[in-house]
Design a protein around this motif. Sequence first.
Motif, PDB file in Angstrom:
ATOM      1  N   ASP A 111      31.261  -1.079 -10.626  1.00  0.00           N
ATOM      2  CA  ASP A 111      31.335  -1.717  -9.089  1.00  0.00           C
ATOM      3  C   ASP A 111      32.060  -2.868  -9.087  1.00  0.00           C
ATOM      4  O   ASP A 111      31.333  -3.795  -9.397  1.00  0.00           O
ATOM      5  N   ARG A 117      26.712  -0.356  -7.232  1.00  0.00           N
ATOM      6  CA  ARG A 117      26.975   1.153  -6.885  1.00  0.00           C
ATOM      7  C   ARG A 117      27.309   2.061  -7.995  1.00  0.00           C
ATOM      8  O   ARG A 117      28.359   1.649  -8.784  1.00  0.00           O
ATOM      9  N   GLN A 119      29.504   5.172  -9.504  1.00  0.00           N
ATOM     10  CA  GLN A 119      30.823   6.043  -9.248  1.00  0.00           C
ATOM     11  C   GLN A 119      30.383   7.439  -9.324  1.00  0.00           C
ATOM     12  O   GLN A 119      30.582   7.932 -10.467  1.00  0.00           O
ATOM     13  N   TRP A 125      37.197   6.547  -5.671  1.00  0.00           N
ATOM     14  CA  TRP A 125      37.102   4.923  -6.168  1.00  0.00           C
ATOM     15  C   TRP A 125      38.634   4.573  -6.844  1.00  0.00           C
ATOM     16  O   TRP A 125      39.520   5.442  -7.295  1.00  0.00           O
TER      17      TRP A 125
END
Length: 156
Positions: A111, A117, A119, A125
Amino acid sequence: MLNGSRFTMKSVVLCTFVAVTTAACGSTDSEVGTEVRTVTVQETAPSPTSVPRLVVPDAASEPSVLEPSATSEPAAAEPVPAFMPSVVCMNLQTAQNAIQSAGVFYSRSVDASGDGRMQINDSNWIVVAQEPPAGTLIDEGDALLSAVKIGEPNNC
């Protein structure tokens, strides 16, 4: 029925079962049988495709031939380096597919916001940075993609 009479009834049924089973077998002695089998290995004239044969007689006394499998477990292939493609500004899933198409199947992602965070859905993303730069030789796990969620501020 009382608990004691249930116990007695179960005991009578169990004793009757044992008596009937023993009578049906024709003997109260336990009989144990042992079977001995001989295994013969036959060697054939050597040839490039020849494998030893193992002959095992079956219950009908006819030998059966067991041949070892001609296929063996393939040796693990050495990783072949590939050139890192340019994947900045691609969605994360497309970037991973591009790296796999180049010949490397394991890449990592982080992240880029610094929030740590995970993915989970890679197609949500966008890659904002990559390590190493495009054109560098990479092996499995060398590619590190920094990504943010689509719609968040980025340089693309």
